[in-house]
Design an enzyme around this catalytic site. Structure first.
Site, PDB file in Angstrom:
ATOM      1  N   CYS A 153      41.564  29.417  38.168  1.00 53.08           N
ATOM      2  CA  CYS A 153      42.151  30.412  37.495  1.00 53.08           C
ATOM      3  C   CYS A 153      43.147  30.402  36.394  1.00 53.08           C
ATOM      4  O   CYS A 153      42.997  31.073  35.600  1.00 53.08           O
ATOM      5  CB  CYS A 153      42.891  31.157  38.694  1.00 53.08           C
ATOM      6  SG  CYS A 153      42.266  30.614  40.206  1.00 53.08           S
ATOM      7  N   ARG A 158      41.553  18.710  45.785  1.00 54.32           N
ATOM      8  CA  ARG A 158      42.485  19.179  46.732  1.00 54.32           C
ATOM      9  C   ARG A 158      42.676  18.108  47.794  1.00 54.32           C
ATOM     10  O   ARG A 158      41.521  17.349  48.095  1.00 54.32           O
ATOM     11  CB  ARG A 158      41.983  20.336  47.057  1.00 54.32           C
ATOM     12  CG  ARG A 158      41.711  21.560  46.209  1.00 54.32           C
ATOM     13  CD  ARG A 158      41.282  22.702  47.013  1.00 54.32           C
ATOM     14  NE  ARG A 158      41.037  23.680  45.818  1.00 54.32           N
ATOM     15  CZ  ARG A 158      40.650  25.044  46.214  1.00 54.32           C
ATOM     16  NH1 ARG A 158      40.226  25.410  47.642  1.00 54.32           N
ATOM     17  NH2 ARG A 158      40.407  25.691  45.202  1.00 54.32           N
ATOM     18  N   GLN A 171      33.448  24.214  41.917  1.00 51.37           N
ATOM     19  CA  GLN A 171      33.339  25.513  42.486  1.00 51.37           C
ATOM     20  C   GLN A 171      32.269  26.367  41.715  1.00 51.37           C
ATOM     21  O   GLN A 171      32.551  26.006  40.291  1.00 51.37           O
ATOM     22  CB  GLN A 171      34.485  26.330  42.397  1.00 51.37           C
ATOM     23  CG  GLN A 171      35.604  25.960  43.360  1.00 51.37           C
ATOM     24  CD  GLN A 171      36.900  26.721  43.318  1.00 51.37           C
ATOM     25  OE1 GLN A 171      37.588  26.836  42.445  1.00 51.37           O
ATOM     26  NE2 GLN A 171      37.231  27.408  44.448  1.00 51.37           N
ATOM     27  N   ASP A 210      32.893  29.059  40.128  1.00 49.46           N
ATOM     28  CA  ASP A 210      33.604  29.966  40.117  1.00 49.46           C
ATOM     29  C   ASP A 210      33.693  31.224  38.930  1.00 49.46           C
ATOM     30  O   ASP A 210      32.820  30.928  37.893  1.00 49.46           O
ATOM     31  CB  ASP A 210      34.944  29.153  39.502  1.00 49.46           C
ATOM     32  CG  ASP A 210      36.389  29.756  40.115  1.00 49.46           C
ATOM     33  OD1 ASP A 210      36.246  30.923  40.841  1.00 49.46           O
ATOM     34  OD2 ASP A 210      37.386  29.276  40.014  1.00 49.46           O
ATOM     35  N   HIS A 233      36.200  34.533  37.049  1.00 56.55           N
ATOM     36  CA  HIS A 233      37.023  35.523  37.188  1.00 56.55           C
ATOM     37  C   HIS A 233      36.831  36.698  36.443  1.00 56.55           C
ATOM     38  O   HIS A 233      36.042  36.513  35.125  1.00 56.55           O
ATOM     39  CB  HIS A 233      38.536  34.963  36.393  1.00 56.55           C
ATOM     40  CG  HIS A 233      39.032  33.637  37.409  1.00 56.55           C
ATOM     41  ND1 HIS A 233      38.685  32.410  37.104  1.00 56.55           N
ATOM     42  CD2 HIS A 233      39.505  33.888  38.578  1.00 56.55           C
ATOM     43  CE1 HIS A 233      38.957  31.586  38.009  1.00 56.55           C
ATOM     44  NE2 HIS A 233      39.742  32.642  39.052  1.00 56.55           N
ATOM     45  N   LYS A 251      39.945  40.911  50.315  1.00 54.77           N
ATOM     46  CA  LYS A 251      38.651  40.026  50.048  1.00 54.77           C
ATOM     47  C   LYS A 251      37.592  40.337  50.940  1.00 54.77           C
ATOM     48  O   LYS A 251      37.611  40.803  52.124  1.00 54.77           O
ATOM     49  CB  LYS A 251      39.137  38.707  50.073  1.00 54.77           C
ATOM     50  CG  LYS A 251      39.403  38.320  51.433  1.00 54.77           C
ATOM     51  CD  LYS A 251      39.462  36.662  51.525  1.00 54.77           C
ATOM     52  CE  LYS A 251      39.873  36.229  52.976  1.00 54.77           C
ATOM     53  NZ  LYS A 251      39.872  35.047  53.255  1.00 54.77           N
ATOM     54  N   HIS A 276      38.619  37.129  41.713  1.00 59.21           N
ATOM     55  CA  HIS A 276      38.270  35.597  41.744  1.00 59.21           C
ATOM     56  C   HIS A 276      37.128  35.907  42.763  1.00 59.21           C
ATOM     57  O   HIS A 276      36.865  36.390  43.550  1.00 59.21           O
ATOM     58  CB  HIS A 276      39.284  34.894  42.579  1.00 59.21           C
ATOM     59  CG  HIS A 276      40.698  34.750  42.079  1.00 59.21           C
ATOM     60  ND1 HIS A 276      41.196  33.937  41.279  1.00 59.21           N
ATOM     61  CD2 HIS A 276      41.426  35.869  42.403  1.00 59.21           C
ATOM     62  CE1 HIS A 276      42.724  34.081  41.183  1.00 59.21           C
ATOM     63  NE2 HIS A 276      42.657  35.321  41.837  1.00 59.21           N
TER      64      HIS A 276
HETATM   65 ZN   LIG Z   1      40.469  32.048  40.912  1.00 60.73          ZN
END
Ligand SMILES: [Zn+2]
Ligand SMILES: [Zn+2]
Length: 643
Positions: A339, A368, A386, A388, A390, A470, A516
């Site tokens: 992010c 992580r 990910q 991912d 945004h 979410k 996200h």
């Molecule tokens: Zn994010």
């Protein structure tokens, strides 16, 4: 004696004497059919009660029947007591009992015992459990003072129970007894042990006392139990099937991925065949995002540690992060999330409302920290990519954007063969940032988008992230198991922390809303789910090898090589097995490798310039020219079109 008013939920009310046991009340209140299946009741004020509990005030009773999920949970928890009872009977004072709850598919009980349990022990324990069940022993609840309970368990030499009691903040506690076995427990329990009609001990594993690595390692015996032998058989078949599909086993057999001690735990090495599948997934993912008006980003693996201070990760997320590294006396952090990088790109110049929404996606690899004990094949790892994205939107675009994400999400999941979902909408938790108005508006936007998309969902009250509401989507695989994959999160926090803004229609500065989202979750985990879902037999469009050429004897070597070259040039993912081995053996090996098409070449095929095509399920197609086979693969190997 005064009278009290009792009723069944949605049923008529009756007056009965105070102190009547639940079982007596049920006789008057519900049909025999329901009563025979009822093992406990649920009440508004007291929660779950045993059938032996006495009622002393007006109460609405909701029968908990053996065929309900809650009934099954009580049965399984009771089976855990029965198992601990059997273990104590067999091993006596060598064993300390600790805790034994019901879990999703059964129950467990943790024991402290010097010698490890063996599979021989399982048989002994099971047969003792069978005796306890056959004896129809009643579960008897008693409430005693905490002090009395402590001395009771001290006398029995059960020190873990004493430790548990020490940490309980209450005057009185309840204990349950059946056939002389006493356990500290809130209950409720089955009326008697005979309700357990079918059970099986599954496995033994290590578990730390209270989940803490500094404590003693205990032995956890897992078991499962049902009210019906048929249900147990079905469950054991499912476990057997799941074992065959285990992605760690198939990953090794099919050479899809590996994990090396030398490289490090939780770090996935994609072998050629797995890497090819990943490439196909990534190509498809990128094309779908392009079609849905996204732009692709690439960002670095590390960033200055200060970035993570601004983002708040150092305050809230530091335990999940790798330790920092020093470069030129500046502290850098390997990224746990993408992010802040996307925000830095946002901030590379002034933004106007006219360019919104911005949809930026990245296959971003993050690291992580996970405890070694929690790592599990592809499912729990330390480094993962990910899928991912945004999205920066104006407030009035939020609902439409969520709808678009859901649309893309469903397309992607359906293409991989997932048709059933569980959808959850999580609302504002107690600890959170952002105004009430923003939370309300965002939550309504998520709800409306789900409704407009025609998706059924459940609300998870208070389970949102601290920065916004979410949507979570779990997919169901062919065995009916659920896997958490997609998440779509609205964020009021990061735009604030980074002070990002855009010039609005009014010429003033405004703060955008950030979304996200990850659809597959991570490529590693999703790949693990895919392997198990397909049992390694990937559909043609994902199969790393689509066809393997098998010759019958050396006299077809030249023609086999020609076919191989032709197929590779046509883009068919082809292998050849031209070893001097029996055809049946080569077919068997191709089947074990789950290759969709086996192309058999003998003298007849050489003569007629054809191939005999055999499918992985054993069916044969009539002999066909190479060109015809290429057409067939092009047809059947296309990515399934969903909308
Ligand atoms: Zn994010
Ligand atoms: Zn219990």
């Amino acid at each position: 004696m005064a009278d009290i008013k009792l009723s069944i939920l949605d049923g008529s009310e009756q007056t009965m004497p105070t102190g009547i046991p639940v079982s007596e009340a049920l006789k008057a209140l519900c049909s025999n059919k329901i009563r025979k299946k009822t093992l406990a009741v649920k009440t508004q004020e007291e929660g779950l009660l045993d059938l032996t509990a006495v009622l002393d005030k007006d109460t609405v009773l909701e029968p908990v029947t053996i065929d309900s999920p809650q009934g099954l949970e009580i049965l399984r928890h009771s089976a855990a007591h029965i198992m601990a009872h059997a273990v104590l009977d067999i091993f006596g004072s060598d064993v300390q009992v600790t805790i034994g709850p019901a879990i999703a598919d059964g129950f467990y009980y943790d024991f402290d015992k010097k010698e490890p349990f063996s599979s021989d022990d399982f048989e002994k324990i099971e047969s003792r459990m069978q005796e306890i069940i056959a004896a129809n022993l009643p579960f008897i609840r008693t409430e005693i003072s905490k002090a009395a309970a402590i001395s009771l368990f001290k006398d029995m030499g059960q020190t873990y129970k004493v430790e548990l009691l020490d940490s309980i903040d209450a005057e009185t506690v309840s204990i349950y007894e059946e056939g002389g076995f006493v356990d500290l427990c809130r209950g409720p329990h089955l009326p008697h042990t005979g309700w357990v009609k079918a059970f099986k001990l599954i496995k033994v594993a290590g578990a730390y006392w209270r989940g803490d690595e500094n404590n003693t390692m205990l032995q956890r015996i897992y078991g499962t139990a049902f009210a019906d032998a048929k249900d147990l058989r079905r469950h054991l078949n499912l476990l057997e099937e799941a074992k065959k599909r285990d992605h760690r086993r198939l990953g090794k057999e099919l050479e899809l991925f590996t994990i090396s001690d030398q490289v490090g735990p939780g770090l996935i090495l994609w072998q050629p065949k797995g890497a090819l599948i990943r490439k196909l997934i990534e190509d498809f993912w990128k094309a779908e995002h392009y079609r849905h008006d996204y732009e692709l980003l690439y960002t670095p693996q590390i960033a200055k540690r200060d970035l993570w201070k601004t983002s708040g990760h150092l305050d809230f997320y530091v335990e999940d992060m790798f330790s920092p590294v020093e470069v030129d006396e500046v502290s850098y952090q390997i990224k746990p999330m993408n992010c802040p990088f996307h925000i830095a790109i946002y901030n590379s110049r002034k933004r106007s409302y006219r360019e919104f929404p911005l949809r930026w996606c990245e296959l971003g690899t993050v690291y992580r920290y996970e405890r070694t004990g929690a790592l599990h094949g592809l499912m729990r790892v330390r480094g993962f990519t990910q899928d991912d994205a945004h999205i920066f939107t104006l407030p009035e675009q939020l609902e439409q954007e969520i709808f678009n994400i859901l649309d893309l999400n469903m397309n992607i999941l359906k293409t991989f063969g997932f048709k059933e979902y569980e959808v959850y909408l999580s609302t504002r938790p107690e600890k959170s940032v952002g105004s009430d108005e923003n939370w309300h508006r965002a939550t309504e936007a998520l709800k409306l988008a789900l409704k407009n998309k025609g998706m059924n969902f459940e609300i998870d009250p208070g389970e949102g992230v601290f920065y916004g509401p979410k949507i979570d989507i779990k997919i169901k695989d062919v065995l009916g198991r659920s896997w958490q994959c997609s998440t779509i999160q609205v964020d009021f926090n990061l735009p604030e922390r980074f002070g990002i803004s855009y010039t609005g229609e009014d010429g003033g500065d405004h703060q955008p809303i950030m979304i996200h989202r990850a659809l597959m979750g991570s490529l590693e985990r999703f790949f693990g789910v895919l392997i198990e879902h397909y049992a390694g037999a990937f559909p043609l469009w994902l199969a790393p090898v689509q066809a393997r050429i098998l010759n019958i004897s050396d006299s077809q070597l030249e023609y086999s090589d020609q076919v191989y070259v032709k197929l590779r040039k046509a883009g068919v993912r082809t292998e050849k097995d031209l070893r001097n081995e029996k055809l049946n053996y080569k077919i068997r090996q191709a089947q074990l490798s789950k290759i969709p098409y086996m192309l058999i070449i003998g003298d007849k095929e050489v003569e007629t310039h054809t191939l005999t095509v055999r499918l992985r399920d054993g069916k044969n197609l009539p002999a066909m020219p190479v060109e015809e086979f290429i057409d067939l693969i092009r047809q059947d190997g296309r990515i399934p079109e969903i909308n």
